[in-house]
Design an enzyme around this catalytic site. Structure first.
Site, PDB file in Angstrom:
ATOM      1  N   SER A  91      45.076  47.580  54.742  1.00  0.00           N
ATOM      2  CA  SER A  91      44.072  47.133  55.709  1.00  0.00           C
ATOM      3  C   SER A  91      42.675  47.071  55.088  1.00  0.00           C
ATOM      4  O   SER A  91      41.866  46.202  55.452  1.00  0.00           O
ATOM      5  CB  SER A  91      44.080  48.045  56.943  1.00  0.00           C
ATOM      6  OG  SER A  91      43.841  49.378  56.575  1.00  0.00           O
ATOM      7  N   THR A 122      46.852  45.987  48.237  1.00  0.00           N
ATOM      8  CA  THR A 122      47.508  45.756  49.531  1.00  0.00           C
ATOM      9  C   THR A 122      47.014  46.784  50.547  1.00  0.00           C
ATOM     10  O   THR A 122      46.754  47.929  50.186  1.00  0.00           O
ATOM     11  CB  THR A 122      49.040  45.902  49.355  1.00  0.00           C
ATOM     12  OG1 THR A 122      49.490  44.911  48.431  1.00  0.00           O
ATOM     13  CG2 THR A 122      49.778  45.707  50.681  1.00  0.00           C
ATOM     14  N   GLY A 132      51.650  51.258  52.230  1.00  0.00           N
ATOM     15  CA  GLY A 132      52.064  49.909  52.618  1.00  0.00           C
ATOM     16  C   GLY A 132      53.320  49.453  51.893  1.00  0.00           C
ATOM     17  O   GLY A 132      53.772  48.315  52.070  1.00  0.00           O
ATOM     18  N   GLU A 185      51.505  47.426  42.665  1.00  0.00           N
ATOM     19  CA  GLU A 185      50.143  47.972  42.561  1.00  0.00           C
ATOM     20  C   GLU A 185      49.981  48.729  41.244  1.00  0.00           C
ATOM     21  O   GLU A 185      48.949  48.612  40.566  1.00  0.00           O
ATOM     22  CB  GLU A 185      49.864  48.905  43.740  1.00  0.00           C
ATOM     23  CG  GLU A 185      49.758  48.169  45.063  1.00  0.00           C
ATOM     24  CD  GLU A 185      49.639  49.073  46.278  1.00  0.00           C
ATOM     25  OE1 GLU A 185      49.251  48.562  47.333  1.00  0.00           O
ATOM     26  OE2 GLU A 185      49.928  50.265  46.175  1.00  0.00           O
ATOM     27  N   ASP A 198      41.786  47.972  44.969  1.00  0.00           N
ATOM     28  CA  ASP A 198      42.841  48.392  45.898  1.00  0.00           C
ATOM     29  C   ASP A 198      42.383  49.615  46.683  1.00  0.00           C
ATOM     30  O   ASP A 198      41.455  50.332  46.272  1.00  0.00           O
ATOM     31  CB  ASP A 198      44.126  48.712  45.105  1.00  0.00           C
ATOM     32  CG  ASP A 198      45.374  48.702  45.986  1.00  0.00           C
ATOM     33  OD1 ASP A 198      45.261  48.508  47.212  1.00  0.00           O
ATOM     34  OD2 ASP A 198      46.476  48.874  45.429  1.00  0.00           O
ATOM     35  N   LYS A 240      49.345  56.429  46.582  1.00  0.00           N
ATOM     36  CA  LYS A 240      49.385  55.072  47.090  1.00  0.00           C
ATOM     37  C   LYS A 240      50.817  54.734  47.514  1.00  0.00           C
ATOM     38  O   LYS A 240      51.741  55.440  47.156  1.00  0.00           O
ATOM     39  CB  LYS A 240      48.920  54.081  46.020  1.00  0.00           C
ATOM     40  CG  LYS A 240      47.423  54.214  45.729  1.00  0.00           C
ATOM     41  CD  LYS A 240      46.902  53.133  44.794  1.00  0.00           C
ATOM     42  CE  LYS A 240      47.330  51.759  45.149  1.00  0.00           C
ATOM     43  NZ  LYS A 240      47.074  51.374  46.561  1.00  0.00           N
ATOM     44  N   GLY A 241      50.937  53.664  48.301  1.00  0.00           N
ATOM     45  CA  GLY A 241      52.265  53.225  48.695  1.00  0.00           C
ATOM     46  C   GLY A 241      52.511  53.301  50.190  1.00  0.00           C
ATOM     47  O   GLY A 241      53.618  53.019  50.651  1.00  0.00           O
ATOM     48  N   LYS A 260      40.299  59.707  53.457  1.00  0.00           N
ATOM     49  CA  LYS A 260      41.302  59.724  52.381  1.00  0.00           C
ATOM     50  C   LYS A 260      41.006  60.784  51.316  1.00  0.00           C
ATOM     51  O   LYS A 260      41.804  61.001  50.411  1.00  0.00           O
ATOM     52  CB  LYS A 260      41.349  58.348  51.685  1.00  0.00           C
ATOM     53  CG  LYS A 260      41.470  57.149  52.612  1.00  0.00           C
ATOM     54  CD  LYS A 260      42.848  57.065  53.216  1.00  0.00           C
ATOM     55  CE  LYS A 260      43.071  55.855  54.107  1.00  0.00           C
ATOM     56  NZ  LYS A 260      43.094  54.580  53.412  1.00  0.00           N
TER      57      LYS A 260
HETATM   58  C1  5RP Z   1      49.679  50.060  49.969  1.00  0.00           C
HETATM   59  C2  5RP Z   1      48.666  51.077  49.567  1.00  0.00           C
HETATM   60  C3  5RP Z   1      47.357  51.067  50.286  1.00  0.00           C
HETATM   61  O1  5RP Z   1      46.331  50.982  49.359  1.00  0.00           O
HETATM   62  C4  5RP Z   1      47.209  52.329  51.063  1.00  0.00           C
HETATM   63  O2  5RP Z   1      48.335  52.474  51.929  1.00  0.00           O
HETATM   64  C5  5RP Z   1      45.922  52.343  51.889  1.00  0.00           C
HETATM   65  O3  5RP Z   1      46.008  51.430  52.927  1.00  0.00           O
HETATM   66  P1  5RP Z   1      44.864  51.168  53.974  1.00  0.00           P
HETATM   67  O4  5RP Z   1      43.760  50.470  53.265  1.00  0.00           O
HETATM   68  O5  5RP Z   1      45.539  50.328  55.029  1.00  0.00           O
HETATM   69  O6  5RP Z   1      44.426  52.507  54.541  1.00  0.00           O
HETATM   70  O7  5RP Z   1      48.856  51.868  48.690  1.00  0.00           O
HETATM   71  O8  5RP Z   1      50.886  50.233  49.291  1.00  0.00           O
END
Ligand code: 5RP
Length: 220
Positions: free
Chosen positions: A30, A28, A97, A103, A81, A94-95, A121
């Site tokens: 972007s 999950t 989102g 996940e 992911d 993670k988390g 990151k």
């Molecule tokens: C969602 C997550 C996503 O992998 C994490 O927030 C990274 O998100 P993005 O790709 O939007 O930077 O753990 O629960």
């Protein structure tokens, strides 16, 4: 290259891991949303796909995929992911989102976990990003007090309910020097559903997009 372009690069790089007949789990966020766009090119190779959130499920369906439940797919060959933070030990936060529980289940059920990130990151020590902790609603204040005892500053994610009907505490100011230990300790707190530290089941491969291109890390 800006961050959005880097996310696209990382998403593209993950496509080479899609082998014919793969049973695939999709995360999950972007970065994963871009991965879903890329996935359409290799549709024929995918035997089954399952999603880590309702949002991802909807996006996969909109892209023309039939989305199965994990109970139907059984164990997965591959899980792709993103992450909010990653370190050189393949430990993740993670988390961001809010999909951390599903996940974690998909990562656990997968033979291989490929994590796609941009270089913003990458950290030496996890914890700059507030640690998401999914909590049963009635346990929210109890768990928050335990987080304060652990020297964190928990903040309830306002107006957010997870796909599992729970709430998220975002815990600031933690310096996570021993991710497996903190993951295990926080998992023991009554009312905690899932801790956003992915250390007991780390990533197997990290594809990190930076200005110079994709850097690939493989866990031995
Ligand atoms: C969602 C997550 C996503 O992998 C994490 O927030 C990274 O998100 P993005 O790709 O939007 O930077 O753990 O629960």
């Amino acid at each position: 290259m800006d961050q959005a372009q880097k996310k696209r690069q990382a998403a593209r790089a993950a496509i080479e891991f899609i082998e014919p007949g793969v049973r695939l789990g999709v995360g999950t966020g972007s970065t994963v949303n871009l991965f879903i766009e890329e996935l359409a090119r290799v549709r024929d190779r995918i035997a089954a796909v399952t999603a880590s959130s309702r949002e991802t499920e909807q996006r996969l369906k909109a892209a023309g995929f039939e989305v199965a439940e994990l109970a139907e797919t059984g164990d997965l060959d591959l899980y792709v992911d993103g992450a909010d933070e990653a370190n050189k030990h393949f430990h993740l936060i993670k988390g961001g989102g809010g999909a951390l529980t599903r996940e974690k289940v998909l990562a656990a059920a997968s033979r291989r976990f490929v994590c796609i990130i941009d270089d913003s990151k990458w950290v030496a020590v996890l914890g700059r990003f507030p640690l998401p902790v999914e909590v049963v609603p009635m346990a929210q204040s109890y768990v928050a007090r335990q987080m304060v005892r652990a020297r964190g500053q928990p903040i309830l994610r306002k107006g957010f309910v997870t796909d599992n009907g729970n709430v998220i505490l975002d815990v600031h100011q933690l310096s996570i020097t021993n991710p497996p230990d903190m993951e295990a300790r926080f998992n023991q707190i009554a009312g905690v559903v899932t801790v956003g530290i992915f250390a007991s089941r780390p990533a197997d491969v990290i594809l990190m997009a930076e200005d110079a291109g994709i850097k690939r890390f493989d866990r031995r």
